[in-house]
Design a protein around this motif. Structure first.
Motif, PDB file in Angstrom:
ATOM      1  N   THR A 162       0.901  -1.373   0.073  1.00 25.99           N
ATOM      2  CA  THR A 162       0.067  -0.027   0.040  1.00 25.99           C
ATOM      3  C   THR A 162       0.956   1.254  -0.202  1.00 25.99           C
ATOM      4  OG1 THR A 162      -1.793   1.243   1.040  1.00 25.99           O
ATOM      5  CG2 THR A 162      -0.264  -0.136   2.521  1.00 25.99           C
ATOM      6  N   LEU A 163       0.387   2.370  -0.796  1.00 31.68           N
ATOM      7  CA  LEU A 163       1.199   3.441  -0.801  1.00 31.68           C
ATOM      8  C   LEU A 163       0.145   4.613  -0.865  1.00 31.68           C
ATOM      9  CD1 LEU A 163       3.647   5.025  -1.344  1.00 31.68           C
ATOM     10  CD2 LEU A 163       3.222   4.696  -3.771  1.00 31.68           C
ATOM     11  N   ARG A 164       0.439   5.544   0.326  1.00 33.68           N
ATOM     12  CA  ARG A 164      -0.519   6.808   0.432  1.00 33.68           C
ATOM     13  C   ARG A 164       0.061   8.007   0.207  1.00 33.68           C
ATOM     14  NH1 ARG A 164      -3.533   4.186   5.976  1.00 33.68           N
ATOM     15  NH2 ARG A 164      -4.131   2.374   5.105  1.00 33.68           N
ATOM     16  N   ASN A 165      -0.421   8.559  -0.655  1.00 27.85           N
ATOM     17  CA  ASN A 165       0.170  10.105  -1.154  1.00 27.85           C
ATOM     18  C   ASN A 165      -0.751  11.186  -0.354  1.00 27.85           C
ATOM     19  OD1 ASN A 165       2.175   9.639  -3.349  1.00 27.85           O
ATOM     20  ND2 ASN A 165       0.744   8.620  -4.294  1.00 27.85           N
ATOM     21  N   SER A 166       0.110  12.274   0.244  1.00 26.25           N
ATOM     22  CA  SER A 166      -0.453  13.245   0.780  1.00 26.25           C
ATOM     23  C   SER A 166      -1.101  13.791  -0.505  1.00 26.25           C
ATOM     24  CB  SER A 166       0.431  14.211   1.596  1.00 26.25           C
ATOM     25  OG  SER A 166       1.326  14.765   0.486  1.00 26.25           O
ATOM     26  N   ASN A 167      -1.768  15.032  -0.293  1.00 24.63           N
ATOM     27  CA  ASN A 167      -2.587  15.831  -1.246  1.00 24.63           C
ATOM     28  C   ASN A 167      -1.680  16.403  -2.510  1.00 24.63           C
ATOM     29  OD1 ASN A 167      -4.992  15.325  -0.059  1.00 24.63           O
ATOM     30  ND2 ASN A 167      -5.166  17.310   0.854  1.00 24.63           N
ATOM     31  N   ALA A 168      -0.435  16.540  -2.008  1.00 25.18           N
ATOM     32  CA  ALA A 168       0.553  17.474  -2.882  1.00 25.18           C
ATOM     33  C   ALA A 168       1.238  16.198  -3.608  1.00 25.18           C
ATOM     34  CB  ALA A 168       1.128  18.410  -2.227  1.00 25.18           C
ATOM     35  N   ALA A 169       1.503  14.910  -3.149  1.00 25.61           N
ATOM     36  CA  ALA A 169       2.349  13.975  -3.659  1.00 25.61           C
ATOM     37  C   ALA A 169       1.863  13.158  -4.781  1.00 25.61           C
ATOM     38  CB  ALA A 169       2.846  13.076  -2.547  1.00 25.61           C
ATOM     39  N   GLY A 170       2.625  12.407  -5.473  1.00 21.96           N
ATOM     40  CA  GLY A 170       2.225  11.748  -6.445  1.00 21.96           C
ATOM     41  C   GLY A 170       3.207  10.530  -6.781  1.00 21.96           C
ATOM     42  N   PHE A 171       3.698   9.888  -5.744  1.00 25.29           N
ATOM     43  CA  PHE A 171       4.492   8.953  -5.712  1.00 25.29           C
ATOM     44  C   PHE A 171       3.790   7.460  -6.354  1.00 25.29           C
ATOM     45  CE2 PHE A 171       6.482  11.364  -2.874  1.00 25.29           C
ATOM     46  CZ  PHE A 171       7.809  11.552  -3.175  1.00 25.29           C
ATOM     47  N   ARG A 172       4.432   6.527  -6.978  1.00 26.29           N
ATOM     48  CA  ARG A 172       3.844   5.508  -7.677  1.00 26.29           C
ATOM     49  C   ARG A 172       4.535   4.217  -7.316  1.00 26.29           C
ATOM     50  NH1 ARG A 172       3.125   6.124 -14.012  1.00 26.29           N
ATOM     51  NH2 ARG A 172       5.229   6.560 -13.885  1.00 26.29           N
ATOM     52  N   PRO A 173       4.022   3.014  -7.395  1.00 24.88           N
ATOM     53  CA  PRO A 173       4.511   1.493  -7.072  1.00 24.88           C
ATOM     54  C   PRO A 173       5.652   1.354  -8.087  1.00 24.88           C
ATOM     55  CG  PRO A 173       2.294   1.324  -6.727  1.00 24.88           C
ATOM     56  CD  PRO A 173       2.340   2.874  -7.232  1.00 24.88           C
ATOM     57  N   ALA A 174       6.913   0.831  -7.848  1.00 21.56           N
ATOM     58  CA  ALA A 174       7.729   0.507  -8.834  1.00 21.56           C
ATOM     59  C   ALA A 174       8.526  -0.782  -8.521  1.00 21.56           C
ATOM     60  CB  ALA A 174       8.947   1.529  -8.928  1.00 21.56           C
ATOM     61  N   GLY A 175       8.833  -1.793  -9.408  1.00 25.74           N
ATOM     62  CA  GLY A 175       9.367  -2.824  -9.481  1.00 25.74           C
ATOM     63  C   GLY A 175      11.015  -2.809  -9.622  1.00 25.74           C
ATOM     64  N   SER A 176      11.601  -4.234  -9.741  1.00 29.34           N
ATOM     65  CA  SER A 176      12.827  -4.169 -10.204  1.00 29.34           C
ATOM     66  C   SER A 176      12.826  -3.610 -11.647  1.00 29.34           C
ATOM     67  CB  SER A 176      13.209  -5.620 -10.494  1.00 29.34           C
ATOM     68  OG  SER A 176      14.724  -5.705 -11.066  1.00 29.34           O
ATOM     69  N   ALA A 177      11.613  -3.552 -12.296  1.00 26.31           N
ATOM     70  CA  ALA A 177      11.517  -2.801 -13.748  1.00 26.31           C
ATOM     71  C   ALA A 177      10.429  -1.954 -13.573  1.00 26.31           C
ATOM     72  CB  ALA A 177      11.456  -3.986 -14.867  1.00 26.31           C
ATOM     73  N   ALA A 178      10.548  -0.827 -14.194  1.00 29.17           N
ATOM     74  CA  ALA A 178       9.328  -0.292 -14.023  1.00 29.17           C
ATOM     75  C   ALA A 178       7.891  -0.781 -14.791  1.00 29.17           C
ATOM     76  CB  ALA A 178       9.722   1.269 -15.141  1.00 29.17           C
ATOM     77  N   LEU A 179       6.887  -0.341 -13.831  1.00 32.04           N
ATOM     78  CA  LEU A 179       5.673  -1.163 -14.410  1.00 32.04           C
ATOM     79  C   LEU A 179       5.140  -0.839 -15.647  1.00 32.04           C
ATOM     80  CD1 LEU A 179       5.697  -1.524 -11.251  1.00 32.04           C
ATOM     81  CD2 LEU A 179       3.101  -1.207 -11.087  1.00 32.04           C
ATOM     82  N   GLY A 180       4.967  -1.811 -16.681  1.00 38.13           N
ATOM     83  CA  GLY A 180       4.632  -1.369 -18.109  1.00 38.13           C
ATOM     84  C   GLY A 180       3.061  -0.805 -18.186  1.00 38.13           C
ATOM     85  N   THR A 181       2.461  -1.180 -17.161  1.00 41.02           N
ATOM     86  CA  THR A 181       1.133  -0.809 -17.058  1.00 41.02           C
ATOM     87  C   THR A 181       0.969  -0.001 -15.903  1.00 41.02           C
ATOM     88  OG1 THR A 181      -0.016  -2.151 -18.553  1.00 41.02           O
ATOM     89  CG2 THR A 181      -1.486  -0.864 -17.199  1.00 41.02           C
ATOM     90  N   ASN A 182       0.969   0.949 -15.551  1.00 42.50           N
ATOM     91  CA  ASN A 182       0.748   2.036 -14.275  1.00 42.50           C
ATOM     92  C   ASN A 182      -0.224   3.117 -14.279  1.00 42.50           C
ATOM     93  OD1 ASN A 182       1.564   2.646 -11.754  1.00 42.50           O
ATOM     94  ND2 ASN A 182       3.612   2.617 -12.259  1.00 42.50           N
ATOM     95  N   PHE A 183      -0.703   3.428 -13.012  1.00 44.50           N
ATOM     96  CA  PHE A 183      -1.346   4.659 -12.893  1.00 44.50           C
ATOM     97  C   PHE A 183      -0.605   6.005 -13.195  1.00 44.50           C
ATOM     98  CE2 PHE A 183      -3.377   1.877  -9.603  1.00 44.50           C
ATOM     99  CZ  PHE A 183      -4.549   1.522 -10.237  1.00 44.50           C
ATOM    100  N   ALA A 184      -1.554   6.986 -13.768  1.00 41.94           N
ATOM    101  CA  ALA A 184      -0.954   8.408 -14.004  1.00 41.94           C
ATOM    102  C   ALA A 184      -2.052   9.346 -13.708  1.00 41.94           C
ATOM    103  CB  ALA A 184      -0.598   8.452 -15.541  1.00 41.94           C
ATOM    104  N   GLY A 185      -1.206  10.471 -13.570  1.00 46.75           N
ATOM    105  CA  GLY A 185      -2.103  11.839 -13.210  1.00 46.75           C
ATOM    106  C   GLY A 185      -3.115  11.723 -12.094  1.00 46.75           C
ATOM    107  N   THR A 186      -4.356  11.792 -12.553  1.00 49.08           N
ATOM    108  CA  THR A 186      -5.384  12.048 -11.260  1.00 49.08           C
ATOM    109  C   THR A 186      -5.480  10.696 -10.478  1.00 49.08           C
ATOM    110  OG1 THR A 186      -6.965  11.767 -12.831  1.00 49.08           O
ATOM    111  CG2 THR A 186      -6.379  14.008 -12.239  1.00 49.08           C
ATOM    112  N   ASP A 187      -5.047   9.488 -11.206  1.00 45.02           N
ATOM    113  CA  ASP A 187      -5.135   8.335 -10.465  1.00 45.02           C
ATOM    114  C   ASP A 187      -3.896   8.194  -9.503  1.00 45.02           C
ATOM    115  OD1 ASP A 187      -7.537   7.498 -11.705  1.00 45.02           O
ATOM    116  OD2 ASP A 187      -6.342   6.989 -13.564  1.00 45.02           O
TER     117      ASP A 187
END
Length: 387
Positions: A345-370
């Motif tokens: 689980t990863l919880r961003n504050s209102n101003a933050a936008g971090f995303r999960p990452a693996g050993s390789a970048a996720l080929g399909t990942n969330f972006a923008g408002t997600d």
């Protein structure tokens, strides 16, 4: 005519000398062959997993992906014994996307590593070429995931590798091993605005069950840069092996992150592809502290479980903060094949936008408002095979 004793002994002596010369020649030839013996090995990994992720925006991802724990790769490494404890060594390694069979980087064959070096017993090793960074190679000391999918430090990001890198790696002296890198980034022009050296230093101390260390890098801004601030990444870690598993503590302080279209904090100032650093991102004026605690436990010889929790603190006061955690299990079917399950689980504050990452970048990942200001949860089931 009767032969004298002296005349009879000459052929025997000549034969003995010839035999000794022949044996000596064979010994020298064998020694030379041993001194110049060489070996080349092919190695790699295939890492496939099913990824289910959800965002608090309501978006969902269900996908087969590559590189949960160990980026799929193909590599060649070898060494030649030059005698007197001296060896020539090399390594060539490319990333792969086993979903499609494509290479990870369409612009270069060996995107992960391509270096040649010399090592001297008791003195250490010198390497020249594209190499993994000192912080990157210490993933095993970060947390139970080896700083891959689920790791908060990995979600923040780590500078992985650089071109034109000259590195020295020492032997272990009284439990301490040191490492130094100097990577001069280059471009097709000699303008001071497009070249900058990246300096890395690291030290690792190992004594029985205890390991502590530091790995970091710094890159000063070139002359006449838009942003006149050095980019840095400082990483401290400590491990304790209690027999059935390990306890991990890690801390990172860095400004090596930049905003992009995918999130408020989703890029890196120092690119891992070795490209030119333009120093135009105001993100380098923001410093983050990342804290993380982790532990694992070996239930059986084949089954290992682990957990971690971490927090990203924005020291600029802009509120780009996040926190997260993960639990996981790894089951070894053999020395080469491992099954795994992970929930993070990863919880961003209102101003933050971090995303999960693996050993390789996720080929399909969330972006923008997600991503921005959202909480993201994920469940992954994977299989990793090494060869």
């Amino acid at each position: 005519m009767k032969k004298t004793a002296a005349s009879q002994s000459r052929p025997a002596c000549a034969h003995s000398v010839a035999r000794q010369l022949a044996l000596g020649t064979l010994a020298l030839a064998a020694a030379g062959a041993q001194a110049q013996s060489s070996s080349v090995s092919i190695y790699g990994s295939i890492d496939q997993y099913f990824n289910h992720m959800s965002s608090s925006s309501g978006a969902r991802i269900n996908a087969l992906q590559d590189g949960k724990d160990l980026r799929s790769r193909l590599g060649f490494r070898g060494n030649e014994d030059l005698g007197a404890g001296l060896q020539a060594r090399f390594q060539l390694e490319m990333g792969l996307s086993t979903n499609t069979g494509a290479t990870a980087d369409a612009n270069r064959a060996f995107d992960r590593q391509s270096w040649v070096g010399l090592s001297q017993e008791g003195l250490g090793e010198l390497r020249i070429g594209r190499q993994n960074s000192a912080p990157f190679t210490r993933g095993d000391y970060t947390d139970f995931t080896a700083r891959t999918l689920g790791s908060v430090i990995n979600n923040f990001g780590v500078p992985a590798r650089f071109d034109n890198d000259v590195a020295y790696i020492s032997p272990r002296w009284a439990g301490v091993q040191v490492e130094a890198h100097f990577a001069q980034q280059q471009a097709s022009t000699t303008s001071a605005q497009v070249t900058t050296p990246i300096v890395q230093l690291a030290a690792d101390y190992l004594n029985g069950p205890v390991r502590v260390g530091y790995a970091g890098l710094s890159a000063k801004a070139p002359q006449k840069s838009v942003i006149d601030a050095a980019v840095f990444y400082h990483y401290l870690y400590a491990n304790y092996d209690y027999g059935q598993g390990k306890v991990y503590a890690a801390y990172v302080r860095s400004n090596n992150i930049a905003s992009n279209a995918n999130g408020n904090d989703a890029g890196s100032v120092l690119g891992n592809t070795g490209g030119v650093v333009t120093w135009t991102s105001t993100s380098v004026n923001r410093t983050y502290d990342i804290f993380q605690l982790s532990a694992d436990y070996r239930v059986t010889e084949a089954l290992r479980v682990g957990a971690l929790w971490g927090r990203i603190n924005d020291q600029s006061g802009a509120g780009h903060n996040a926190s997260g955690g993960a639990i996981g299990a790894y089951y070894s079917l053999s020395k080469r094949t491992t099954l795994s399950a992970l929930y993070e689980t990863l919880r961003n504050s209102n101003a933050a936008g971090f995303r999960p990452a693996g050993s390789a970048a996720l080929g399909t990942n969330f972006a923008g408002t997600d991503v921005n200001g959202r909480s993201i949860n994920g469940l992954q089931l994977g299989v990793l095979h090494r060869f």
